[in-house]
Design an enzyme around this catalytic site. Structure first.
Site, PDB file in Angstrom:
ATOM      1  CB  SER A 114      -0.953   0.013   1.208  1.00 17.44           C
ATOM      2  OG  SER A 114      -1.895  -1.021   1.117  1.00 17.44           O
ATOM      3  CB  CYS A 115       4.309   1.974  -0.364  1.00 15.08           C
ATOM      4  SG  CYS A 115       5.031   0.894  -1.613  1.00 15.08           S
TER       5      CYS A 115
END
Length: 275
Positions: A114-115
């Site tokens: 989720s970066c």
């Protein structure tokens, strides 16, 4: 199914006096998103609106553009060795004819972390993948005074935050300041996916003329999700990242940070904020 909140024992100290009491905490559980039965991503989320979260995530990935793209969304039975349903695995089955993206290990790592993607390549990918490229031409306008009132309206509608103090929120507003939808989650990106997913399910994409407000900061990932859903205005109560600003400038997204009452910083698309 997992609950939104859970109770835990806590030792509470106030003015030097200790006491034991139950405390209400926001629940956090993993959600695995599968596409046509194949694992695609894992996110830590607050249970609830899981189907909306899954399809909203797929909008941000450029897979979905309308409810017609989805044949079915289901919880996976037999998700554990004993065959029980944990309600923590969701499968999105695409409608016939909808292209299936290449699901690779590298892509799975990206979505799990989720970066977001990094650097210039990510800007090109978003510009190419978005199904709603009209963001830059959206004529919506909102006054700075009205925009400054939205964080209080968002906060007043956060029911779970009042009990836990541990949730982020995303709110979808009209240019007249009407709250259309609000979702809470331990992750800002999940709250936005739930907003976008619910809009897809209701046939409201693209979200032209809308203002998306998020608690906390505005990361590249959130700016990307706004662009992919056709949102013209993204506002945050804290700072944006440099890459979020780059994406906003590149795509025509209006990006507002440090929105606190009458004070705000406009990083891109200032023509939409009237004074």
């Amino acid at each position: 199914m997992g609950r939104v909140t859970e109770r835990r024992r806590v030792v509470r100290i106030r003015n030097g006096v200790a006491g034991v009491r139950p405390d209400t905490l926001v629940a956090e559980e993993p959600l695995e998103i599968r596409l046509n039965g194949k694992p695609l991503a894992i996110t830590m989320r607050t249970p609830g609106d899981d189907f909306a979260l899954a399809v909203g995530f797929l909008v941000s990935e450029g897979v979905l553009a309308s409810a017609a793209d989805v044949q079915a969304v289901t919880y996976c039975e037999g998700a554990t060795e004993d065959g029980s349903n944990t309600y923590n695995v969701v499968n999105v089955q695409l409608a016939a004819g909808v292209p299936v993206p290449d699901i690779t290990l590298e892509r799975n790592v990206y979505t799990t972390s989720s970066c977001g993607l990094c650097g210039k390549a990510s800007l090109d990918a978003v510009r190419t993948a978005t199904r709603f490229p009209g963001t830059a031409a959206d004529p919506v306008r909102i006054s700075a005074d009205l925009l400054g009132e939205l964080p209080d309206r968002l906060r007043a509608a956060q029911k779970v935050f009042d009990r836990t103090g541990g949730l982020h929120a995303a709110g979808l507003f009209t240019a007249q300041g009407e709250l259309v939808d609000l979702r809470e989650d331990v992750g800002r990106h999940n709250a936005v996916d739930k907003i976008v997913g619910r809009a897809l399910q209701a046939g409201r994409l693209p979200l032209a003329g809308a203002v998306l407000l998020v608690s906390g900061r505005a990361s590249f990932e959130l700016a990307q999700k706004a662009v992919m859903a056709g949102v013209p205005v993204l506002a945050a109560v804290s700072a944006p990242s440099s890459l979020a600003v780059d994406l906003a400038l590149d795509s025509g997204l209006t990006l507002v940070g440090f929105l606190r009452g009458p004070n705000m910083n406009i990083y891109a698309g200032e023509e939409r904020i009237t004074r």
